[in-house]
Motif scaffolding. Structure first.
Motif, PDB file in Angstrom:
ATOM      1  N   ARG A 243     -18.886  11.225  -1.545  1.00  0.00           N
ATOM      2  CA  ARG A 243     -17.237  11.148  -1.163  1.00  0.00           C
ATOM      3  C   ARG A 243     -17.000   9.785  -0.886  1.00  0.00           C
ATOM      4  N   GLY A 244     -18.017   8.821  -0.399  1.00  0.00           N
ATOM      5  CA  GLY A 244     -17.458   7.729  -0.428  1.00  0.00           C
ATOM      6  C   GLY A 244     -17.406   7.040  -1.587  1.00  0.00           C
ATOM      7  N   GLN A 245     -18.435   7.069  -2.477  1.00  0.00           N
ATOM      8  CA  GLN A 245     -18.196   6.679  -3.867  1.00  0.00           C
ATOM      9  C   GLN A 245     -17.203   7.056  -4.412  1.00  0.00           C
ATOM     10  N   PHE A 246     -16.709   8.418  -4.631  1.00  0.00           N
ATOM     11  CA  PHE A 246     -15.431   8.865  -5.018  1.00  0.00           C
ATOM     12  C   PHE A 246     -14.369   7.841  -4.562  1.00  0.00           C
ATOM     13  N   SER A 247     -14.168   7.909  -3.407  1.00  0.00           N
ATOM     14  CA  SER A 247     -12.988   6.981  -2.775  1.00  0.00           C
ATOM     15  C   SER A 247     -13.162   5.474  -3.593  1.00  0.00           C
TER      16      SER A 247
ATOM     17  N   ASN B  25      -1.214   0.924   2.963  1.00  0.00           N
ATOM     18  CA  ASN B  25      -1.855   2.185   3.182  1.00  0.00           C
ATOM     19  C   ASN B  25      -2.757   2.221   2.529  1.00  0.00           C
ATOM     20  N   ARG B  26      -3.374   1.415   1.476  1.00  0.00           N
ATOM     21  CA  ARG B  26      -4.602   1.598   0.748  1.00  0.00           C
ATOM     22  C   ARG B  26      -5.514   0.461   0.896  1.00  0.00           C
ATOM     23  N   ILE B  27      -5.211  -0.877   1.287  1.00  0.00           N
ATOM     24  CA  ILE B  27      -5.931  -1.920   1.270  1.00  0.00           C
ATOM     25  C   ILE B  27      -7.021  -1.684   2.045  1.00  0.00           C
ATOM     26  N   ASP B  28      -7.102  -0.873   3.070  1.00  0.00           N
ATOM     27  CA  ASP B  28      -8.468  -0.588   4.029  1.00  0.00           C
ATOM     28  C   ASP B  28      -9.511  -0.052   3.161  1.00  0.00           C
ATOM     29  N   GLN B  29      -9.029   1.124   2.290  1.00  0.00           N
ATOM     30  CA  GLN B  29      -9.997   1.780   1.663  1.00  0.00           C
ATOM     31  C   GLN B  29     -10.448   0.875   0.258  1.00  0.00           C
ATOM     32  N   ALA B  30      -9.674  -0.385   0.056  1.00  0.00           N
ATOM     33  CA  ALA B  30     -10.294  -0.946  -1.159  1.00  0.00           C
ATOM     34  C   ALA B  30     -11.248  -2.109  -0.648  1.00  0.00           C
ATOM     35  N   LEU B  31     -11.015  -2.434   0.683  1.00  0.00           N
ATOM     36  CA  LEU B  31     -11.871  -3.736   1.230  1.00  0.00           C
ATOM     37  C   LEU B  31     -13.068  -2.959   1.823  1.00  0.00           C
TER      38      LEU B  31
ATOM     39  N   PHE C 257     -17.343   9.071   5.475  1.00  0.00           N
ATOM     40  CA  PHE C 257     -16.550   9.456   6.526  1.00  0.00           C
ATOM     41  C   PHE C 257     -15.032   9.044   6.749  1.00  0.00           C
ATOM     42  N   TYR C 258     -14.842   7.990   6.353  1.00  0.00           N
ATOM     43  CA  TYR C 258     -13.560   7.342   6.487  1.00  0.00           C
ATOM     44  C   TYR C 258     -12.370   7.826   5.525  1.00  0.00           C
ATOM     45  N   ALA C 259     -13.061   8.203   4.266  1.00  0.00           N
ATOM     46  CA  ALA C 259     -12.026   8.930   3.435  1.00  0.00           C
ATOM     47  C   ALA C 259     -11.515  10.393   3.999  1.00  0.00           C
ATOM     48  N   ILE C 260     -12.672  10.997   4.634  1.00  0.00           N
ATOM     49  CA  ILE C 260     -12.041  12.278   4.945  1.00  0.00           C
ATOM     50  C   ILE C 260     -11.149  12.185   6.239  1.00  0.00           C
ATOM     51  N   ALA C 261     -11.453  11.317   7.099  1.00  0.00           N
ATOM     52  CA  ALA C 261     -10.760  10.923   7.980  1.00  0.00           C
ATOM     53  C   ALA C 261      -9.035  10.630   7.763  1.00  0.00           C
ATOM     54  N   VAL C 262      -9.050   9.829   6.724  1.00  0.00           N
ATOM     55  CA  VAL C 262      -7.597   9.429   6.249  1.00  0.00           C
ATOM     56  C   VAL C 262      -7.035  10.891   5.755  1.00  0.00           C
ATOM     57  N   THR C 263      -7.742  11.595   4.720  1.00  0.00           N
ATOM     58  CA  THR C 263      -7.242  12.865   4.322  1.00  0.00           C
ATOM     59  C   THR C 263      -6.608  13.765   5.421  1.00  0.00           C
TER      60      THR C 263
ATOM     61  N   ASP D  13       4.282   5.991  -7.116  1.00  0.00           N
ATOM     62  CA  ASP D  13       2.767   6.003  -6.488  1.00  0.00           C
ATOM     63  C   ASP D  13       1.997   6.796  -7.295  1.00  0.00           C
ATOM     64  N   LEU D  14       0.749   6.142  -7.905  1.00  0.00           N
ATOM     65  CA  LEU D  14      -0.165   6.784  -8.820  1.00  0.00           C
ATOM     66  C   LEU D  14      -0.840   7.933  -7.994  1.00  0.00           C
ATOM     67  N   SER D  15      -1.011   7.858  -6.917  1.00  0.00           N
ATOM     68  CA  SER D  15      -1.702   9.049  -5.949  1.00  0.00           C
ATOM     69  C   SER D  15      -2.830   9.897  -6.781  1.00  0.00           C
ATOM     70  N   LEU D  16      -3.679   9.020  -7.100  1.00  0.00           N
ATOM     71  CA  LEU D  16      -4.731   9.656  -7.928  1.00  0.00           C
ATOM     72  C   LEU D  16      -5.987  10.404  -6.864  1.00  0.00           C
ATOM     73  N   GLN D  17      -5.886   9.975  -5.810  1.00  0.00           N
ATOM     74  CA  GLN D  17      -6.990  10.575  -4.849  1.00  0.00           C
ATOM     75  C   GLN D  17      -6.930  11.939  -4.738  1.00  0.00           C
ATOM     76  N   VAL D  18      -8.227  12.671  -5.061  1.00  0.00           N
ATOM     77  CA  VAL D  18      -8.312  13.975  -4.994  1.00  0.00           C
ATOM     78  C   VAL D  18      -8.622  14.041  -3.378  1.00  0.00           C
TER      79      VAL D  18
END
Length: 428
Positions: free
Chosen positions: A46-50, A231-237, A249-255, A422-427
């Motif tokens: 899940r982290g790799q997907f993010s 909104n997104r830079i934390d998940q890019a860094l 873990f973080y991707a699920i929390a953000v979801t 917004d692209l909003s590609l995250q599943v």
């Protein structure tokens, strides 16, 4: 006559309901697909997907450098749509290619840290060019007020994206590549609905000034990119400084924690319109109070229920996400203030000043990531995000309060609160 009036009213009401459904279907189906994706890939996958999808979303905002806002503005103002589109593409596509080059450089660092084949990153991030094209086309139809086509594209993307997750998971894939491919194919298929032979039809309208389009787009880019970055830079860094499991873990929390942002977007939409009309701060806050109250109530439920629904929905191996969810819900509460503040300041005719709010959040995020560095995990990332939201909300509230007695400078065409580009590609 009465029957005709009733019919028109019925169509008008349905168009609003259809738009709300199109707006909400993506997040709703994304939330349903989240547990499927989490159970199929586990924390690391899940982290790799993010790691693949979030930089693509951020890159899409940078690639268009405010052009979608300019396209909508000039077409709606009566300029020739064909000329506006051609001139936007003339700048947007080279900008997207340059953004891809930046992502290609970034891919080496993500590949090493997240153990993702660099070829997958280079292939997926090449879609930033398609993203730029689709965002400009969305803006084209938005400028013409062709809501039916835009709603159809939103519906289609949400359904196709959800179907892709379900189908890939049902087949039994447990690696990230098929899920990335499914999301990108869904994006392209839905985006194809924006294509039409009428795009380049000649019309008897004023020819737009090239410098005017580019000047407007560069001015709008500051706010647009700043909002997406906040909104997104934390998940890019995070992919650079943390392993895939922590990112999962973080991707699920953000979801989970970002679900109430829908209420913030609706509050911001109304606040922008009312502020542009010169409404008082008291009247605006009274009008949006139901949205804010709904968002806060939802946040309380998400905070208190996290220890129960996270293991039940996503699996016990995602239990480390619980604390991050609770921290992020606090940050989301402040983001309600941020959204509304951006809308009010922008609606008062100060789009440039409103961009200071998300820029301050981005600055806090960059400083915190720089200080913590490789020790960053999902909990620290949640704390950083919450700190940035508190900072942005503080600046936003100060700007709103300082300008409470000033008349608006005119109707704002600011794109900051909108999400159509917004692209909003995250599943999810």
């Amino acid at each position: 006559m009465w029957a005709k009036s009733l019919s028109i009213r019925k169509i008008f009401v349905w168009s609003k309901v259809r738009a709300l459904l199109a707006y909400g279907l993506g997040p709703a189906l994304g939330l349903l697909s989240g547990p499927i994706l989490a159970r199929a890939l586990g924390p690391e996958g899940r982290g790799q997907f993010s790691s693949v999808m979030e930089p693509l979303t951020l890159g899409g905002a940078i690639a268009t450098i405010g052009l979608p806002s300019a396209v909508t503005y000039f077409i709606a103002a009566g300029k020739d749509p064909r000329k506006v589109l051609i001139r936007a593409l003339a700048l947007g596509l080279p900008s997207a290619v340059a953004t891809y080059a930046l992502l290609a450089w970034y891919s080496e660092h993500v590949s090493e840290t997240q153990n993702i084949p660099r070829g997958l990153l280079l292939t997926a991030w090449a879609f930033v060019v398609a993203s730029a094209l689709i965002q400009i086309l969305r803006a084209y139809w938005q400028g013409l007020g062709t809501w039916r086509r835009l709603d159809l594209e939103r519906f289609s993307f949400a359904i196709l994206r959800f179907s892709a997750v379900v189908i890939v998971a049902a087949i039994g894939f447990t690696t990230v590549q098929p899920y990335v491919a499914g999301a990108l194919v869904a994006f392209l298929l839905a985006g194809a609905l924006l294509m039409s032979p009428n795009l380049f039809t000649r019309r008897e309208r004023d020819v737009p000034d090239v410098k005017g389009i580019y000047r407007y787009s560069f001015a709008a880019a500051v706010g647009t990119i700043a909002v997406v970055c906040s909104n997104r830079i934390d998940q890019a860094l995070l992919p650079i400084v943390a392993d895939s499991e922590q990112l999962g873990f973080y991707a699920i929390a953000v979801t989970v924690a970002e679900v109430p942002v829908i209420c913030a977007a609706l509050a911001g939409r109304n606040a922008l319109t009312l502020a542009s009309r010169g409404s008082t701060l008291k009247f605006i806050l009274k009008d949006i109070a139901p949205f804010i109250a709904s968002g806060l109530l939802l946040l309380v439920v998400l905070y208190a229920g996290a220890p129960f629904y996270i293991p039940a929905l996503f699996g016990t191996n995602f239990s480390p996400s619980i604390l991050a969810v609770q921290i992020l819900t606090v940050g989301t509460a402040f983001s309600l203030i941020t959204f509304v503040s951006i809308a009010i300041v922008s609606g008062r005719g100060n789009p440039a000043k409103s961009s200071l709010i998300p820029l301050y959040s981005v600055l806090i995020t960059l400083i915190c990531f720089g200080v913590i560095g490789s020790d960053t995990n999902s909990t620290y990332a949640a704390l950083i995000s919450t700190a940035s939201q508190i900072g942005g909300a503080t600046v936003g509230a100060a700007l709103v309060w300082s300008g409470r007695n000033r008349p608006p400078n005119g109707v704002s065409a600011s794109p900051i609160v909108g999400k159509d580009n917004d692209l909003s590609l995250q599943v999810r």
